[in-house]
Write an enzyme that holds these catalytic residues in place. Structure first.
Site, PDB file in Angstrom:
ATOM      1  N   GLU A  14      15.712 -10.300  56.228  1.00 33.31           N
ATOM      2  CA  GLU A  14      14.513  -9.942  55.461  1.00 33.31           C
ATOM      3  C   GLU A  14      14.114 -10.627  54.407  1.00 33.31           C
ATOM      4  OE1 GLU A  14      17.151  -8.012  56.018  1.00 33.31           O
ATOM      5  OE2 GLU A  14      16.840  -5.753  56.012  1.00 33.31           O
ATOM      6  N   ASP A  87      18.835  -5.322  57.633  1.00 33.05           N
ATOM      7  CA  ASP A  87      19.972  -4.373  57.123  1.00 33.05           C
ATOM      8  C   ASP A  87      20.368  -3.442  57.977  1.00 33.05           C
ATOM      9  OD1 ASP A  87      19.739  -5.520  54.457  1.00 33.05           O
ATOM     10  OD2 ASP A  87      18.159  -4.313  53.598  1.00 33.05           O
ATOM     11  N   ASP A  89      20.653   0.023  57.906  1.00 35.50           N
ATOM     12  CA  ASP A  89      20.174   1.329  57.642  1.00 35.50           C
ATOM     13  C   ASP A  89      19.034   1.492  58.629  1.00 35.50           C
ATOM     14  OD1 ASP A  89      18.056  -0.082  56.343  1.00 35.50           O
ATOM     15  OD2 ASP A  89      18.466   0.836  54.725  1.00 35.50           O
ATOM     16  N   GLU A  91      15.750   1.690  57.900  1.00 38.65           N
ATOM     17  CA  GLU A  91      14.433   0.747  57.617  1.00 38.65           C
ATOM     18  C   GLU A  91      14.996  -0.566  58.192  1.00 38.65           C
ATOM     19  OE1 GLU A  91      10.805   1.089  55.415  1.00 38.65           O
ATOM     20  OE2 GLU A  91      12.433   2.528  55.746  1.00 38.65           O
ATOM     21  N   TYR A 337      26.651  -3.148  50.912  1.00 41.54           N
ATOM     22  CA  TYR A 337      25.398  -2.625  50.973  1.00 41.54           C
ATOM     23  C   TYR A 337      25.132  -1.371  50.054  1.00 41.54           C
ATOM     24  CZ  TYR A 337      20.926  -1.453  53.364  1.00 41.54           C
ATOM     25  OH  TYR A 337      19.567  -1.038  53.469  1.00 41.54           O
ATOM     26  N   ARG A 339      22.555   0.866  50.112  1.00 45.41           N
ATOM     27  CA  ARG A 339      21.925   2.299  50.308  1.00 45.41           C
ATOM     28  C   ARG A 339      22.962   2.845  51.418  1.00 45.41           C
ATOM     29  NH1 ARG A 339      17.775  -1.564  50.366  1.00 45.41           N
ATOM     30  NH2 ARG A 339      16.244  -1.177  48.759  1.00 45.41           N
ATOM     31  N   HIS A 383      29.138   3.569  57.773  1.00 42.03           N
ATOM     32  CA  HIS A 383      28.998   2.803  56.476  1.00 42.03           C
ATOM     33  C   HIS A 383      30.089   2.789  55.381  1.00 42.03           C
ATOM     34  CE1 HIS A 383      24.405   3.283  57.250  1.00 42.03           C
ATOM     35  NE2 HIS A 383      24.933   2.708  58.244  1.00 42.03           N
TER      36      HIS A 383
END
Length: 827
Positions: A14, A87, A89, A91, A337, A339, A383
């Site tokens: 990203e 990432d 997740d 998103e 990470y 989130r 996670h």
């Protein structure tokens, strides 16, 4: 790792920071590029969801990303395979899918790699075992995006029509505002109740005369209003082997006093009673360390301990995750990470943490087995919790490479992780029961204190209060010397206002939103002016209350906390249990459209509604009512009648203007109290009458007291002093080329002087000051103003194109701007 016929392998992440850190761990056969976030999304204008065709979304390249997409396509030419390393997740999964679609990547040459930390070991492990894009996760994110778009884009226009332009509604945002509004009303409706406490100060030294010394100590506080702190009191008492106790019982009944008469009736007997110790209970207690951070607890701790906003916390955490340049060590991701809703820790992390504790603190601080923590229901155990990637990189050792904010947040994460794998702290808690007697009157006092026996995890993570009292050694049946006993008046307190930390905690508890959305929810409700923050506490605004009431009345499902929680669970199950995402949207959309239709027909405009007040009109004596305007709530005379709308056409002249009644109006504060206009020492520069202080949408200003006969206003600077009026426009003698009747004049702006037409706002021509001398020469030569558009283009170039382009009507421009603001990415 899969090999292809071409030499290079393209890796897409990203951000440039993440690309830089990853690049050093991959060989020369890899080319790492950044997508700069989302490359494809729903267009900002319009719904762009085909509801009739199974809620099919219509995507387009994100504004400003066309060059990025072109650069990525160019990089593909020399590469055989592509690794999407966005990432881990939902998103990130969606970004990977959009990249695959927009770059037309072949499935057999496209791989998905995920990693929890940006370190050499994690990167190598991820690229050694690549996978494919998880379409269930992508569909879960798409369903959330489509659902939020439907709610935002179909309710927001209704709010523009019925409340005010520029407002927005959202599936999660509106529920968060409702929570703040409900708390606001609980506080407003709260009626404090009086109660009394009668604490006493004792000492076991029967010869000590400390009464006067204690009273002088209490009365000599630096700030008489705040008094001595508990810490100061406890230190004073401990130094004199004295302690404080609370009155528990009177004549074997629980003590309660609701007014001064009851309290002082008991006080008079307490002052003459004799006291002795009846029981002493000492127990060894343990306090275990808290779990490692998840997103919500990190945001709460950063807010409470560091004063960070949720948005700032996530920005800094992102920087620590993506990598920090550590000098000779190069760029390194410092935390995992950020989130996540899982407190799970990998075996490698547990081993590294235990080794660090053993080496630096010793076996006494290391439990026999690793401490493991259960995650909340629905957490993604794949996670990890937020932790340092290497506990040996202590905050102190890398301080020089970090900014102040990065250091503070890394220190918080590092300490929480190390502490969570240490032994419990041990305390000796002591409770002393005290009996008092005066003839047939008896009373019971209780004192409590604790002493730290073994610090355990608190050696790293300070969790204990520094205000803990220390009790002196006493024995059962030992008499006690009364130093002081006083009656203290107290009042019950309303529920506490939400702070960023407590609102995140409440959202998490209610199942509203997800770890990745808390920061954006809190930012959005403030940007929309639905809530405001004063002294780090949230207050609901007038507009927030009005919108909440409207949505509550006509969209009960959208505003229902239980239903919002259910929808969050349904969206989760699209990924976890492969639920059909279209079915989830259909379940919501049916009742929603019915409510939308009903609201459009029945919802009254906010400006047409009034609420009674306790005030009367100073002009006509009629009751004042609360009305809602563009600047929020205000007081207005109940006799006011707005002008009827003028009819167009032949009958326009026949319409008589009705009596407008009384026009009195004045502002009110947040509690609805009337704000009287404050007459200032300044005189109106036009009529000489006093200027009064007023408040408008842009803040406080001065207005003439003779309004509406004199409409003079004066802006105020930051010190509250009147600002000098803007200088008048300076004539140039140049004709306006557009309207032909006006003249170009020199005006001042924040960016400096410019030329504009003196017929503004009818004519909006603007010309750069750089052209002034040139245009004067052309006018002297008879070449200005130009006669044709071609001549104009030749003289002014791009400025001519900007000024001759057809303009939309003001209402249309405002509508477009409001529509762009309407959608909220997180509901």
């Amino acid at each position: 790792m899969t090999k292809t016929s071409k030499d290079k392998t393209l890796v897409i992440v990203e951000s440039p920071a993440k690309a830089k850190t990853i690049n050093k761990y991959l060989g020369s056969n890899f080319e790492v590029k950044a997508s700069m976030g989302h490359v494809r999304d729903l267009p900002s204008k319009g719904l762009n969801v085909d509801i009739e065709n199974r809620f099919e979304p219509v995507y387009e390249i994100t504004p400003g990303r066309k060059r990025v997409v072109a650069a990525l396509k160019a990089s593909l030419k020399g590469c055989g395979s592509v690794y999407l390393a966005t990432d881990l997740d939902r998103e990130g999964e969606a970004i990977a899918w959009h990249l695959k679609e927009i770059l037309n990547l072949k499935d057999e040459d496209t791989y998905r790699v995920v990693f929890n930390a940006i370190t050499k070991n994690d990167i190598e492990k991820a690229f050694a075992h690549p996978g494919k894009i998880d379409m269930h996760r992508v569909m879960a994110q798409q369903a959330r995006r489509v659902l939020d778009r439907i709610v935002g884009y179909q309710i927001s226009p209704l709010l523009w029509k019925k409340v005010a332009r520029g407002l927005s509604a959202g599936r999660v945002q509106s529920v968060a505002v409702k929570m703040v509004v409900e708390r606001e009303r609980q506080i407003r409706a709260f009626v404090p109740e009086e109660y009394w406490l009668i604490p006493a100060v004792f000492t076991a030294d029967m010869q000590a005369a400390l009464t006067d010394e204690w009273r002088q100590f209490i009365q000599s506080a630096p700030d008489p209003e705040k008094g001595r702190t508990l810490l100061e009191q406890n230190q004073w008492l401990a130094g004199r082997k004295a302690f404080k106790a609370d009155l528990i019982t009177i004549n074997d009944q629980k003590f309660q006093a609701k007014d001064t008469e009851q309290a002082h009736a008991v006080l008079s007997k307490l002052q003459t009673a004799r006291y002795r110790v009846t029981d002493i209970v000492t127990r060894r207690m343990q306090s275990r360390p808290a779990p490692p951070f998840i997103t919500s607890t990190l945001q709460q701790a950063a807010a409470n301990r560091l004063g960070f906003s949720t948005k700032r916390t996530m920005i800094v955490a992102q920087q620590l995750y993506e990598g920090i340049d550590l000098g000779s060590m190069g760029a390194l991701g410092l935390i995992t990470y950020m989130r996540t809703d899982s407190t799970n820790l990998s075996n490698e992390a547990l081993e590294a943490g235990r080794k660090f504790i053993h080496f630096h603190y010793g076996d006494a601080y290391l439990p026999e087995k690793p401490n493991r923590y259960a995650s909340a229901k629905g957490a993604q155990e794949a996670h990890e919790a937020i932790r340092p990637t290497d506990p040996d990189l202590t905050p102190a050792e890398i301080r020089q490479f970090l900014s102040d904010e990065q250091y503070k947040l890394y220190d918080l994460v590092w300490r929480r992780f190390v502490a969570c794998q240490m032994t419990a702290a041990q305390w000796d808690t002591t409770r002393i029961e005290i009996a008092g007697r005066e003839q047939d009157f008896t009373c019971g006092y209780r004192a409590a204190g604790r002493v730290l026996v073994f610090d355990g995890f608190t050696k790293v993570w300070t969790a204990s209060s520094t205000e803990e009292p220390t009790l002196p050694p006493v024995q059962v049946d030992h008499p006690l010397n009364l130093i002081s006993v006083d009656a203290e008046q107290r009042f019950t307190k309303p529920p506490a206002r939400y702070t960023e930390a407590s609102l995140v905690k409440a959202l998490e508890k209610e199942g509203i939103g997800r770890p990745s959305t808390y920061a954006s929810i809190i930012s959005t409700i403030q940007e929309r002016k639905y809530v405001e923050q004063n002294d780090k506490k949230f207050y609901a605004t007038d507009i927030g209350e009005v919108v909440t009431d409207k949505l509550n009345d006509y969209f009960p499902q959208v505003m229902d906390i239980a239903f919002t929680r259910h929808m969050e669970e349904q969206l989760d199950q699209i990924e976890e249990q492969h639920l059909d995402w279209v079915s989830v949207l259909e379940e919501f959309y049916g009742p929603f459209t019915e409510n939308l239709k009903k609201a459009g027909q029945e919802m009254a405009h906010a400006k047409a509604e009034t609420q009674p007040s306790e005030y009367t009109c100073p002009d006509c004596g009629a009751p004042l009512v609360y009305r809602f305007g563009k600047n929020g709530r205000f007081l207005s005379c109940s006799r006011y009648q707005p002008k009827p709308k003028k009819k167009k056409g032949k009958d326009a002249a026949a319409v008589a203007v009705s009596d407008e009644g009384c026009k009195f109006a004045c502002p009110c504060d947040k509690d609805g109290k009337m704000i009287k206009e404050q007459v200032t020492e300044h005189a109106c520069p036009n009529c000489g009458k006093p200027m009064v202080q007023k408040k408008g949408r842009f803040g406080v200003f001065l207005g003439c007291s003779d309004y509406p006969q004199c409409k003079t206003i004066m802006r105020l600077d930051k010190q509250g002093q009147p600002m000098p009026p803007k200088p008048p426009a300076e004539p140039t003698g140049l004709k306006c080329y557009k309207c032909k009747t006006g003249e170009l004049v020199i005006r001042q702006s924040k960016r400096g002087p410019f030329m504009g037409c003196n017929k503004f706002p009818r004519c909006r021509t603007i010309v750069s000051m750089k052209k002034l001398d040139e245009l004067k020469q052309l006018q002297d030569q008879g070449k200005w103003p130009p006669k044709t558009d071609d001549e104009l283009a030749e003289l002014l170039g791009h400025e001519a194109k900007e000024n001759t382009a057809p303009r939309k009507k003001t209402a249309t421009r405002k509508k477009t701007a409001a529509r762009k603001k309407a959608e909220v990415s997180n509901g």
